[in-house]
Design a protein around this motif. Sequence first.
Motif: not given
Length: 513
Positions: A288-296
Amino acid sequence: MTDPDSGHPRRWAALAALCSSLVVVTIDNTVLNTALPALATALRASTADLQWINNAYTLVFAAMLITAGGLGARFGQRRALIGGLTVFALGSAVAACADSAGQLIALRAVMGLGAAFVMPATLSTIVSLFPERERPRAIAIWSATAGLGIVIGPIAGGLLLDHFSWSSVFWINVPLVAAALVATVAVIPAFPGRRAGRLDLAGLLLSAAGLAALVDVIVRGPERGWLSTGSLVEAAAAVLLLASFAGWELRAGQPMVDIRVFAVRAVSVAGGVLAVTFFALFGLLFVFTQYLQLVHGYSPLKAGLGALPFALAMAATAATSDRSTARIGTRRAIAAGLALMALGLSGVSLVRVGTPFALLAVAMAVVGAGMGLIMAPASAAAVAALPREKAPMAGALNSVVRELGGVLGIAVVGTVVSAAYRSNLHTDLPGAPAPADADLPSAHLVAAHLPPGPGARLVEAADQAFTTAMHSGTWVCAAIALAGSAAALVLLKDPSPAGAGTPGPERAPAGVA
């Protein structure tokens, strides 16, 4: 002395001091994640170096928990707490001055050693301070603090890195520990240790070596392959060492750990519940942390704040979980909490690349609410099932299974997501450059060096591939949580209450006591 009916007169002030100590070491489990990019630049750390900077703390912490619990029981829990906090603070201060990745890895191991003495000492001291009728409430507050520390870490790390260098995530521990030490000396009484018999040195060494091998094989499994020769040999060594530890403890006249406590259903099932809970939590936070930082495209601070809905929901349900448990029973409270976690994880499994944060917040809040319902009843069930003198070991075992569940969650979910990401990227963008199919950060780095058109197509395909792969990982977490809910309903019991408003799990048989 503590009155068994009314408790120690300073028990609530002491609980605040214990929770402040707990927050310091639980924050450090996650605060470093936000500093890894800065560390890679400042210390010229490779990807393997960064993994070991993170894992050295976890490995030593998990390996030393049983040893620390045994030494705390022998020499006194306040001494263990003060010693652990002091080692942790010294390790942090020297780590802030490290000028190489190797130095930082060694100092992170020192910090893990200090933290291992803090965690079991806090729970054991609570058991000694509080009467049975107030103990569930105290453990509920302790559990909420432990969970909040995990999600406060990324927020604190992001805030510090917005204004200071990477060393700030280590310097911040020094004043926090100093405050915790002052509070510990001022309000926590010094209960005498149990020094009868010889120190079980063989048990200490076997448990530490066995747990170190087990954690290491889990942490390095995705990197070198679960069925590689190295993984299989190390797994066999872990099994042999832990089996030898169990055999030694069963024969020892003064064992460090009474292995027979695992025959008590409340202890073994509560441990399994905590392992499942942290498997799902750490597996989720990893992706989830990667999703927020990289995707969003969120900054480290904004990504850390993205965990606030989880933290607030967990704090609300954990702080009142003693009342929930009194109304519906330990078995139903734990099963409901795991079912809620499974529901929230299923919601995360449905997100898309452009899903608004409001919907993400709802799903994370559901996960947090479920976890808040689980932590205190599971911890209290294990502690209440054993005699008071076994409390240090109950605290250590609780911490061990939580840590093992967490590292296993990261390893398994990381393996699933990594394999799905590579497959999805090659399906969506055949011929994607080789470094880009390693992971999402690599894809973004490669895209930054491509012309605008090809770079944008690579980022779009990589973000979509990772988001779809994240679904696979969170579905695994949801399935594990749902299975844990069913197991709790079947295996846990709700016997007649042991005190007013206190669920009374089965007590250890006379042989164990």
